[in-house]
Motif scaffolding. Sequence first.
Motif, mmCIF file in Angstrom:
data_model
loop_
_atom_site.group_PDB
_atom_site.id
_atom_site.type_symbol
_atom_site.label_atom_id
_atom_site.label_comp_id
_atom_site.label_asym_id
_atom_site.label_seq_id
_atom_site.Cartn_x
_atom_site.Cartn_y
_atom_site.Cartn_z
ATOM 1 N N GLN A 16 -18.552 -4.153 -5.133
ATOM 2 C CA GLN A 16 -18.164 -3.797 -3.767
ATOM 3 C C GLN A 16 -16.856 -3.004 -3.753
ATOM 4 N N TYR A 17 -15.918 -3.368 -4.634
ATOM 5 C CA TYR A 17 -14.696 -2.569 -4.749
ATOM 6 C C TYR A 17 -15.030 -1.140 -5.178
ATOM 7 N N GLU A 18 -15.951 -1.002 -6.096
ATOM 8 C CA GLU A 18 -16.327 0.329 -6.569
ATOM 9 C C GLU A 18 -16.991 1.155 -5.476
ATOM 10 N N ALA A 19 -17.655 0.489 -4.533
ATOM 11 C CA ALA A 19 -18.362 1.196 -3.469
ATOM 12 C C ALA A 19 -17.476 1.493 -2.259
ATOM 13 N N THR A 20 -16.288 0.875 -2.191
ATOM 14 C CA THR A 20 -15.418 1.002 -1.018
ATOM 15 C C THR A 20 -14.445 2.156 -1.178
ATOM 16 N N GLU A 21 -14.382 3.022 -0.178
ATOM 17 C CA GLU A 21 -13.482 4.171 -0.202
ATOM 18 C C GLU A 21 -12.256 3.972 0.674
ATOM 19 N N ASP A 22 -12.286 2.991 1.550
ATOM 20 C CA ASP A 22 -11.186 2.727 2.476
ATOM 21 C C ASP A 22 -10.048 2.019 1.735
ATOM 22 N N THR A 23 -8.947 2.749 1.498
ATOM 23 C CA THR A 23 -7.830 2.174 0.748
ATOM 24 C C THR A 23 -7.185 1.007 1.488
ATOM 25 N N GLY A 24 -7.145 1.084 2.816
ATOM 26 C CA GLY A 24 -6.576 -0.008 3.596
ATOM 27 C C GLY A 24 -7.396 -1.277 3.485
ATOM 28 N N ALA A 25 -8.712 -1.134 3.467
ATOM 29 C CA ALA A 25 -9.586 -2.297 3.314
ATOM 30 C C ALA A 25 -9.384 -2.940 1.956
ATOM 31 N N ILE A 26 -9.252 -2.130 0.930
ATOM 32 C CA ILE A 26 -9.030 -2.668 -0.415
ATOM 33 C C ILE A 26 -7.712 -3.437 -0.478
ATOM 34 N N LEU A 27 -6.643 -2.861 0.072
ATOM 35 C CA LEU A 27 -5.347 -3.542 0.053
ATOM 36 C C LEU A 27 -5.391 -4.840 0.843
ATOM 37 N N ALA A 28 -6.176 -4.855 1.934
ATOM 38 C CA ALA A 28 -6.265 -6.058 2.768
ATOM 39 C C ALA A 28 -6.846 -7.245 2.019
ATOM 40 N N THR A 29 -7.607 -6.998 0.967
ATOM 41 C CA THR A 29 -8.156 -8.101 0.177
ATOM 42 C C THR A 29 -7.129 -8.664 -0.805
ATOM 43 N N PHE A 30 -5.956 -8.052 -0.849
ATOM 44 C CA PHE A 30 -4.881 -8.537 -1.715
ATOM 45 C C PHE A 30 -3.687 -9.041 -0.894
ATOM 46 N N SER A 31 -3.194 -8.215 0.008
ATOM 47 C CA SER A 31 -1.950 -8.546 0.702
ATOM 48 C C SER A 31 -2.075 -8.269 2.193
ATOM 49 N N THR A 32 -1.058 -8.675 2.930
ATOM 50 C CA THR A 32 -1.094 -8.534 4.380
ATOM 51 C C THR A 32 -0.488 -7.207 4.824
ATOM 52 N N SER A 33 -0.780 -6.838 6.062
ATOM 53 C CA SER A 33 -0.185 -5.669 6.695
ATOM 54 C C SER A 33 -0.164 -5.901 8.193
ATOM 55 N N PRO A 34 0.770 -5.292 8.904
ATOM 56 C CA PRO A 34 0.887 -5.555 10.341
ATOM 57 C C PRO A 34 -0.110 -4.743 11.153
ATOM 58 N N ALA A 35 -0.524 -5.306 12.277
ATOM 59 C CA ALA A 35 -1.385 -4.565 13.202
ATOM 60 C C ALA A 35 -0.596 -3.449 13.872
ATOM 61 N N ILE A 36 0.644 -3.734 14.250
ATOM 62 C CA ILE A 36 1.591 -2.735 14.766
ATOM 63 C C ILE A 36 2.827 -2.829 13.894
#
Length: 253
Positions: A117-137
């Motif tokens: 699934q990682y190999e099939a995913t192109e969205d860099t933000g989605a990949i990072l979200a599976t590791f660490s957090t990020s703010p909505a705003i």
Amino acid sequence: MLNDLKSNQTMITYIFEFIGTALLILIGNGIVANLVLKGTKGSDSGWTGISLAWGIAVFIGVFVSADTSGAHLNPAVTIGLAVAGKFSWSLAPGYILAQIFGAMMGNFLVWLNYKKQYEATEDTGAILATFSTSPAIRSPFWNMVTEIIGAFALVFGVFYIAGGTVGDSPVSLGSLDALPVALLVMGIGFGLGGPTGYAINPARDFGPRLLHSILPIKNKGKSDWGYAWVPIVGPIIGGVLAALLFMLIETLQ
């Protein structure tokens, strides 16, 4: 001989902090991967699924490690307990390192589990979200406020779930405390988690973010180290404030 026994026992507690934190991240970030990566069967689980799964993740991590290490699984908890005099400062560095490495191991297993699934995913933000957090705003000060409040609620709750008492007695979670702590984290997720993804745990964010930066992941993008201080500093401040309030209440009783 006595020193050897103490040394072995200390190492065992570190090992269980490592295992408990690894299980926490494996299940917690596993649901995130199931939700956001391309080609999974769990893409409809949403925020409800995330909050429930993190509660379950906490339950498993605490239940497995509580009777041996006290199941901190979080530097904010370790530091908060130490500030309140309920945990030895000498053990804190080992606990924190075990938590960071455990978080890395847990996320490494997530990566292995979802390798295709990682190999099939192109969205860099989605990949990072599976590791660490990020703010909505993105607003670092207010993002930190959110993390402070969430971690305060967690650590202050832990003091009393674990049977906080006046005096020198230690505060330590047992396996029977796994469910209330899980419900507490679930509540934080549902009630407070939306602005930042509720790291409320420096090891939970830093360890996996570090792993993200070194793993050979296709389309992984940047690790967003400019934001990384927020889920470290905020939870630690929240944990310390919870400890200070706990100590103040002790003096008034």
